[in-house]
Scaffold this motif. Structure first.
Motif, PDB file in Angstrom:
ATOM      1  N   GLU A   1       0.908  -1.279  -0.070  1.00  0.00           N
ATOM      2  CA  GLU A   1       0.068   0.058  -0.093  1.00  0.00           C
ATOM      3  C   GLU A   1       0.779   1.143   0.025  1.00  0.00           C
ATOM      4  OE1 GLU A   1      -3.257  -0.174   2.902  1.00  0.00           O
ATOM      5  OE2 GLU A   1      -2.391   1.889   3.521  1.00  0.00           O
TER       6      GLU A   1
ATOM      7  N   PRO B   1      -8.257  -3.331  12.544  1.00  0.00           N
ATOM      8  CA  PRO B   1      -8.454  -3.912  14.329  1.00  0.00           C
ATOM      9  C   PRO B   1      -7.720  -4.628  14.921  1.00  0.00           C
ATOM     10  CG  PRO B   1     -10.446  -4.435  12.810  1.00  0.00           C
ATOM     11  CD  PRO B   1      -9.290  -4.170  11.946  1.00  0.00           C
TER      12      PRO B   1
ATOM     13  N   GLY C   1     -13.799   2.089   6.002  1.00  0.00           N
ATOM     14  CA  GLY C   1     -15.019   3.066   6.010  1.00  0.00           C
ATOM     15  C   GLY C   1     -14.851   3.822   4.655  1.00  0.00           C
TER      16      GLY C   1
HETATM   17  N1  LIG Z   1      -4.599   3.452   2.701  1.00  0.00           N
HETATM   18  C1  LIG Z   1      -4.961   2.942   1.374  1.00  0.00           C
HETATM   19  O1  LIG Z   1      -4.587   3.743   0.622  1.00  0.00           O
HETATM   20  C2  LIG Z   1      -5.814   1.844   1.305  1.00  0.00           C
HETATM   21  C3  LIG Z   1      -6.493   1.279   2.127  1.00  0.00           C
HETATM   22  N2  LIG Z   1      -7.550   0.516   1.811  1.00  0.00           N
HETATM   23  C4  LIG Z   1      -8.417   0.173   3.077  1.00  0.00           C
HETATM   24  O2  LIG Z   1      -8.172   0.520   3.995  1.00  0.00           O
HETATM   25  C5  LIG Z   1      -8.209  -0.560   5.127  1.00  0.00           C
HETATM   26  C6  LIG Z   1      -7.132  -0.157   6.180  1.00  0.00           C
HETATM   27  O3  LIG Z   1      -7.449   0.979   6.824  1.00  0.00           O
HETATM   28  P1  LIG Z   1      -6.993   1.537   8.110  1.00  0.00           P
HETATM   29  O4  LIG Z   1      -5.553   1.367   8.240  1.00  0.00           O
HETATM   30  O5  LIG Z   1      -7.574   2.974   8.388  1.00  0.00           O
HETATM   31  O6  LIG Z   1      -7.927   0.561   9.124  1.00  0.00           O
HETATM   32  P2  LIG Z   1      -9.295  -0.132   9.074  1.00  0.00           P
HETATM   33  O7  LIG Z   1      -9.394  -1.499   9.071  1.00  0.00           O
HETATM   34  O8  LIG Z   1     -10.175   0.861   8.437  1.00  0.00           O
HETATM   35  O9  LIG Z   1      -9.771   0.289  10.960  1.00  0.00           O
HETATM   36  C7  LIG Z   1      -9.022   1.369  11.412  1.00  0.00           C
HETATM   37  C8  LIG Z   1     -10.085   2.349  12.138  1.00  0.00           C
HETATM   38  O10 LIG Z   1     -10.738   1.528  13.046  1.00  0.00           O
HETATM   39  C9  LIG Z   1     -10.598   2.075  14.661  1.00  0.00           C
HETATM   40  N3  LIG Z   1     -10.700   0.835  15.228  1.00  0.00           N
HETATM   41  C10 LIG Z   1      -9.917  -0.505  15.088  1.00  0.00           C
HETATM   42  N4  LIG Z   1     -10.497  -1.453  16.019  1.00  0.00           N
HETATM   43  C11 LIG Z   1     -11.434  -0.601  16.559  1.00  0.00           C
HETATM   44  C12 LIG Z   1     -12.525  -1.179  17.656  1.00  0.00           C
HETATM   45  N5  LIG Z   1     -12.443  -2.457  17.947  1.00  0.00           N
HETATM   46  N6  LIG Z   1     -13.432  -0.669  17.783  1.00  0.00           N
HETATM   47  C13 LIG Z   1     -13.707   0.737  17.366  1.00  0.00           C
HETATM   48  N7  LIG Z   1     -12.718   0.931  16.456  1.00  0.00           N
HETATM   49  C14 LIG Z   1     -11.750   0.623  16.071  1.00  0.00           C
HETATM   50  C15 LIG Z   1      -9.218   2.736  14.336  1.00  0.00           C
HETATM   51  O11 LIG Z   1      -9.455   3.508  15.502  1.00  0.00           O
HETATM   52  P3  LIG Z   1      -8.073   3.553  16.532  1.00  0.00           P
HETATM   53  O12 LIG Z   1      -7.550   2.312  16.798  1.00  0.00           O
HETATM   54  O13 LIG Z   1      -7.190   4.593  15.829  1.00  0.00           O
HETATM   55  O14 LIG Z   1      -8.730   4.215  17.518  1.00  0.00           O
HETATM   56  C16 LIG Z   1      -9.381   3.391  13.134  1.00  0.00           C
HETATM   57  O15 LIG Z   1     -10.055   4.401  12.965  1.00  0.00           O
HETATM   58  C17 LIG Z   1      -8.053  -1.612   4.308  1.00  0.00           C
HETATM   59  O16 LIG Z   1      -8.723  -2.781   4.904  1.00  0.00           O
HETATM   60  C18 LIG Z   1      -8.631  -1.401   3.254  1.00  0.00           C
HETATM   61  O17 LIG Z   1     -10.026  -1.679   3.260  1.00  0.00           O
HETATM   62  C19 LIG Z   1      -7.938   0.362   0.413  1.00  0.00           C
HETATM   63  O18 LIG Z   1      -8.726   1.355   0.331  1.00  0.00           O
HETATM   64  C20 LIG Z   1      -6.788   0.263  -0.310  1.00  0.00           C
HETATM   65  C21 LIG Z   1      -6.041   1.605  -0.283  1.00  0.00           C
END
Ligand SMILES: NC(=O)C1=CN([C@@H]2O[C@H](COP(=O)(O)OP(=O)(O)OC[C@H]3O[C@@H](n4cnc5c(N)ncnc54)[C@H](OP(=O)(O)O)[C@@H]3O)[C@@H](O)[C@H]2O)[C@@H](O)CC1
Ligand SMILES: Nc1ncnc2c1ncn2[C@@H]1O[C@H](COP(=O)(O)OP(=O)(O)O)[C@@H](O)[C@H]1O
Ligand SMILES: [K+]
Length: 506
Positions: free
Chosen positions: A15, A129, A61
């Motif tokens: 990525e 997560p 999201g």
């Molecule tokens: N970047 C790119 O170019 C591309 C990325 N791509 C996409 O992005 C995804 C990865 O994105 P990502 O890294 O933002 O992680 P993601 O899975 O959305 O979760 C992180 C968020 O969730 C939160 N959170 C976590 N646990 C939690 C809980 N138990 N309960 C509640 N909140 C919780 C966490 O919050 P925090 O831990 O910071 O408090 C944070 O806000 C990947 O799977 C793909 O779909 C594709 O589009 C390709 C291009």
């Protein structure tokens, strides 16, 4: 299907490399487009019913909001449940949120039970997560899992660990998807453990990111792959006409102590129907009198283990072997030998309990395959079964390295590991195999492939795949999964192996 399986760290590296080479927001836009196309394919065109989109606070999201905006722009009725986070969304996710708000998608606060949807798009969490889902996120997942319509997860079913296939816990929950479209590369967690129940059918979209663009992460660095026939089919050569039973090796099943004959006989039948030239049961016990004959399979030769000539034969140690002093002695003897060896069941428990047997196994001078189920693996590693299941790939790798053998960690999405860290995750099979004795048949099948000269890695890959494919064949003709019996497997294995050998010639 993309068969290479990448860890979350590797996906993040891909990525990063791709993001720096492309205009901002490109990957998320591509993810949104790919998922929109796939959703419309699943729905067979533009639906008249409502599509429900769940969008979480991170970039997963953002992907979901892109899909919501795209579907709405195409005239679909779209409802969005948006779960904001504590911090500000990434710039891409913020842009996607604005796009979705600007269109006709309707944002809702809560999901109404009983409301019908033609599809749910799960974009709550992807590879992010690190803690179990709680609060509103958990409520949304519970509501989705109560729905009867298809669910398409984006990248990873929310709440599932993409590396391990375990629901992120303790006491976590994950979306049970019908389909998963996963981005940039395939992921092991979608194919093993809980992942088998949560991911549904997996579709990979690389988002146009060519491997060559990706410095440091390419086929050689992906140390896991799906187990499919191209990995072992070359070993399944058709039989030479000018061959004889000696050409296909002897298998000796060391086991079948008094009262435990069935396990050894099932292993022996597994070996017989998988083409071993001759099959013996070396029956453990004072006089070997536990079994004299398998009346339905008189081809199997049953001898007392004491005094049995194991040399030059492939030994399948463990099925119904018990834990007597005699069994331990015989096991030490075969570990010290140099022939191909498959260690299963009671023999694994004896090894787990004895540092001496562990050292002998690690020194074994010949191909060695171990086939533990998760409890046996836990005993070997000195941990509990939940610890093994929490990371099946690493558990299998660790065992393979410690015991210097190819290890098959059994169960949904069996993991096959080599001492050098290479792993494969099996693709065939079904829960019909969750029945007493099916592991014994697998052990015999693996022994037969070793006896026919397959190297340990290919024999383990081939045995696990053929065993699963045999169970799939049986289910396809109505024999299961409920009530499938281990005794039905050997004939189905024979059919699968002959089909493989026939294909390898064409
Ligand atoms: N970047 C790119 O170019 C591309 C990325 N791509 C996409 O992005 C995804 C990865 O994105 P990502 O890294 O933002 O992680 P993601 O899975 O959305 O979760 C992180 C968020 O969730 C939160 N959170 C976590 N646990 C939690 C809980 N138990 N309960 C509640 N909140 C919780 C966490 O919050 P925090 O831990 O910071 O408090 C944070 O806000 C990947 O799977 C793909 O779909 C594709 O589009 C390709 C291009
Ligand atoms: N849910 C499942 N999905 C796929 N394969 C399964 C499932 N449950 C069990 N199996 C397979 O069935 C076999 C069971 O082996 P094991 O637990 O040793 O049983 P037994 O000791 O009764 O022979 C293994 O090959 C395992 O991978
Ligand atoms: K998701």
């Amino acid at each position: 299907m993309d068969t290479l399986l990448y860890s979350v760290d590797q996906i993040r590296a891909i990525e990063r490399a791709a993001t720096s080479a492309l205009p901002p927001g490109t990957l998320m836009r591509r993810a949104g487009e790919a998922a929109t196309t796939y959703a419309l394919e699943l729905l067979k065109g533009r639906p008249t019913d409502v599509v429900l989109v769940l969008a979480g606070p991170g970039n997963n999201g953002g992907d979901a909001l892109e899909v919501a905006a795209n579907l709405a722009a195409l005239g679909c009725k779209v409802k969005v449940a948006w779960l904001g986070g504590d911090g500000a969304p990434s710039p891409e996710t913020q842009a996607a949120l604005e796009r979705a708000h600007a269109g006709s998608a309707c944002f809702v606060d809560d999901l109404t039970d009983g409301e019908s949807h033609c599809l749910v798009i799960d974009g709550l969490f992807g590879i992010g997560p690190a803690r179990p889902l709680a609060g509103r996120a958990r409520e949304l997942v519970e509501a989705v899992n109560r729905k009867r319509c298809p669910v398409l997860s984006l990248d990873v079913p929310s709440g599932l660990d993409a590396d391990t296939g375990a629901v992120v816990g303790p006491h976590g929950i994950a979306v049970a998807a019908t389909y998963t479209i996963t981005f940039l590369g395939n992921k092991p967690g979608l194919h093993t453990g809980d992942g088998c129940d949560h991911a549904g059918r997996v579709h990979v979209d690389r988002l146009g990111v060519d491997e060559l663009q990706v410095a440091g992460v390419d086929a050689e660095h992906a140390r896991a792959r799906l187990n499919l026939p191209p990995l072992f089919a070359a070993c399944a050569a058709p039989r030479r006409r000018n061959s004889h039973k000696g050409s296909y090796g002897d298998v000796a099943v060391l086991g079948g102590a008094p009262g435990m004959a069935g396990a050894a006989l099932l292993a022996a039948r597994g070996a017989l129907f998988a083409g071993a030239g001759r099959v013996f049961v070396a029956a453990v016990g004072d006089d070997g009198a536990g079994i004299a004959l398998d009346p339905t399979q008189p081809e199997i030769m049953i001898r007392p283990a004491a005094g049995f000539a194991f040399g030059g034969r492939t030994v399948v140690a463990g099925p119904g072997m018990g834990d007597s002093a005699g069994a331990t002695r015989m096991l030490a003897q075969v570990l010290d030998g140099s022939g191909p060896l498959l260690v299963d069941a009671d023999a694994l428990n004896l090894v787990a309990a004895s540092p001496d047997l562990q050292a002998r196994l690690a020194r074994h001078d010949g191909p060695a395959v171990l086939t533990p189920h998760p409890l046996e693996a836990a005993r070997l590693l000195g941990v509990t079964t939940p610890v093994v299941q929490a990371d099946r790939l690493e558990s299998a790798r660790e065992l393979a390295q410690r015991l210097n053998a190819v290890v098959v960690l059994k169960g949904a999405g069996s993991v096959i590991a080599r001492p050098d860290g290479e792993v494969a995750v099996n693709t065939s099979g079904n829960p019909g195999l969750a029945t007493g004795g099916s592991g014994d048949v697998l052990a015999g099948l693996g022994g037969a492939l070793l006896a026919q000269g397959w190297p340990a890695w290919e024999a383990a890959l081939g045995a696990v795949w053929l065993h699963g494919a045999a169970a799939d064949r049986l289910v396809n003709c109505g024999c299961g999964p409920i009530g499938l019996t281990a005794g039905e497997l050997p004939r189905a294995i024979r059919a699968e192996l002959n089909a493989l050998a026939a294909q390898s010639r064409s």
